[in-house]
Design a protein around this motif. Sequence first.
Motif, mmCIF file in Angstrom:
data_model
loop_
_atom_site.group_PDB
_atom_site.id
_atom_site.type_symbol
_atom_site.label_atom_id
_atom_site.label_comp_id
_atom_site.label_asym_id
_atom_site.label_seq_id
_atom_site.Cartn_x
_atom_site.Cartn_y
_atom_site.Cartn_z
ATOM 1 N N GLY A 109 -1.467 9.714 -4.860
ATOM 2 C CA GLY A 109 -2.534 8.781 -5.222
ATOM 3 C C GLY A 109 -2.001 7.567 -5.974
ATOM 4 O O GLY A 109 -0.815 7.453 -6.261
ATOM 5 N N LYS A 110 -2.929 6.656 -6.273
ATOM 6 C CA LYS A 110 -2.532 5.421 -6.975
ATOM 7 C C LYS A 110 -2.258 5.728 -8.447
ATOM 8 O O LYS A 110 -2.964 6.535 -9.053
ATOM 9 N N GLN A 158 0.816 -1.218 0.000
ATOM 10 C CA GLN A 158 0.000 0.000 0.000
ATOM 11 C C GLN A 158 0.852 1.271 0.000
ATOM 12 O O GLN A 158 0.644 2.180 0.809
ATOM 13 N N ARG A 179 -1.337 -3.714 -5.584
ATOM 14 C CA ARG A 179 -1.431 -3.949 -4.135
ATOM 15 C C ARG A 179 -0.097 -3.639 -3.466
ATOM 16 O O ARG A 179 0.009 -2.706 -2.692
ATOM 17 N N GLU A 180 0.932 -4.426 -3.835
ATOM 18 C CA GLU A 180 2.191 -4.271 -3.094
ATOM 19 C C GLU A 180 3.440 -4.489 -3.940
ATOM 20 O O GLU A 180 4.532 -4.226 -3.468
ATOM 21 N N TRP A 190 0.777 3.781 -1.763
ATOM 22 C CA TRP A 190 0.046 5.041 -1.956
ATOM 23 C C TRP A 190 -0.419 5.657 -0.630
ATOM 24 O O TRP A 190 -0.724 6.841 -0.593
ATOM 25 N N LYS A 191 -0.438 4.860 0.421
ATOM 26 C CA LYS A 191 -0.838 5.421 1.718
ATOM 27 C C LYS A 191 0.263 6.293 2.323
ATOM 28 O O LYS A 191 0.041 6.994 3.299
ATOM 29 N N HIS A 192 1.461 6.198 1.726
ATOM 30 C CA HIS A 192 2.598 6.915 2.302
ATOM 31 C C HIS A 192 2.907 8.215 1.564
ATOM 32 O O HIS A 192 3.928 8.845 1.811
ATOM 33 N N HIS A 193 2.093 8.577 0.584
ATOM 34 C CA HIS A 193 2.336 9.832 -0.131
ATOM 35 C C HIS A 193 1.002 10.376 -0.622
ATOM 36 O O HIS A 193 -0.027 9.701 -0.515
#
Length: 545
Positions: A217-218, A209, A240-241, A211-214
Amino acid sequence: MPGSTLETPILIVGGGPVGLALACDLGLRGTSCLLIEQGEGLPDHPRATALNSRSMEFMRRWGIADAVHAAGTPDDFPHTALYCTSFTGYEIARIERPAHGGREPIKQSPERPQRCNQLFLDPLLTKLARSLDHVELRHRHCLESISEGADHVIATVHDRANDQRLRIAASYLIDCSGGRSVIRPALGIEMSGSPYVGYFLSIFVRAPQLWKHHAMGKAALVTFVDARGLWRNLISLDGRELYRLGVTGKPYYDAPDQVDAESFFREAVGKDVPHEILSIRRWLARNVVADRYRHDRIFLAGDAAHLNHPAAGLGLNTGLGDAVDLGWKLSATLAGWGGARLLDSYEPERRPVGIRNIGHADISHSSERQQPTHPEIAMDTAAGADARRRMGEDLMRIQTRRVITDGLALGYQYTPSPIVCDDGTAPHSSSTVEYRPTTFPGSRAPHAWLADGRSTLDLFGNGFTLLRLGVGAPQPLTMERAFAQRGVPLSSISIVDPPIATLYERRLVLVRPDGHVAWRGDEEPADSLAVVDHVRGAESSLHRR
Ligand SMILES: Cc1cc2nc3c(=O)[nH]c(=O)nc-3n(C[C@H](O)[C@H](O)[C@H](O)COP(=O)(O)OP(=O)(O)OC[C@H]3O[C@@H](n4cnc5c(N)ncnc54)[C@H](O)[C@@H]3O)c2cc1C
């Protein structure tokens, strides 16, 4: 060499996606083949991810489209191409691809482009091939040499599991052994094209994940830009990863062991995030096409026939098209209804597609290489902002046709082709970006939804299909008789739906087993037998015109 000679009608060398796809296509047609693969058959490092609509249509015909969707990027993962200085830096450009991914219907195809890396695709193709009675897969079997007889090819193969040599005699050998084919050079076939050679490192990373760290966005494709230009990108492999971080540069290629992959990843993201480097490979990119696709009973397909920089995502997609063109022609030839010229049509149909796609990859990738650099691109200054704006405009203008190639994917036409009946009309061509549906002979027959929920494309595949379109379409009795007389499988289907009749442009449209239009007209042809002979690759009066 002790031991007997194995015999098979078709020997496929190479169990990458193209060899596997050909084995599946043949097996589903009930045609026996043997595939040998030197390795274990399990990809351990990511390569191709982007399957275009045409490739997904093949998966649909083979019954595995749903499995490919399930194994690939989730439906809600955007196929966005993002350009930025880093995930925590500045955004420079963003190209959205709303018709890619997801499951909502699109107009031009029953299948939207799907991202499914070979890590997941190759096992699905292997599973399908294994399930087919007529396909035999042998891993850890490496082709060492070939010799040719009048009516067969003999392959000398090293069975690595048992450390034994064996001979395999085949009526036809298909070289799907990729860019390092030993067969093509042995046949004296050169590759021609662009002098470009690119040196790359491919870093396989797990970062759950990310995209959760910046805040960007995806995105499916991310290109990082710095004062040196565009030399690093991050490709989402599963939504996903899993990612592939691509790094361009000869020094990295020459000394991959000295590369600090951790730093590359940290610089791209702009901060420390949880991740794991899984593997690092180096690879050379070239944009070249084989001068010939055939040598007597030996055919080249996939990367053995054409190599391109993967920027435009065309390598695997082009190779799958080769497999589909060869599949029905080999089956028809072995079944006896394919004429003596049928296999001759493989090279004139597929090599121009290879040249066009590799040419596109070369142009689109050179536009990226030639993108002017801006030393101030990542600076928090007015000059930096101006550089980002100018580069962003350039990227939107130039890169859109690199990342959206729906016209190339669906709009390729086999014209001229020795087995397509030219109707004297002018071609109706697609652009690179946009597909324009047409039944111009040699084109992929267009998609439309039928009243029962199937696509028109679901009608094609087994033998030829003769569509009668509209209320007043003629009964094609002489054509049906001509197909029966020559033993060529034919389904004759009536579609009265007016929009589909308009889309198909003629009242009678004859579609080949690979879904391409072979002949069209408003009335039956004057000489139906000549048409059947032409499209099955037998000598006909149409060939002499
Ligand atoms: C980093 C990267 C990213 C890419 N991204 C994309 C993309 O997004 N979309 C796209 O369409 N394409 C992409 N491509 C290109 C794509 O990966 C290739 O076009 C595709 O893998 C070609 O498939 P193939 O089956 O022809 O050859 P390969 O995948 O190379 O398979 C050949 C097989 O033959 C076997 N073999 C070789 N020699 C022998 C022998 N003597 N005996 C027996 N077996 C043998 C090999 O072990 C191998 O398994 C990418 C390529 C790279 C490197």
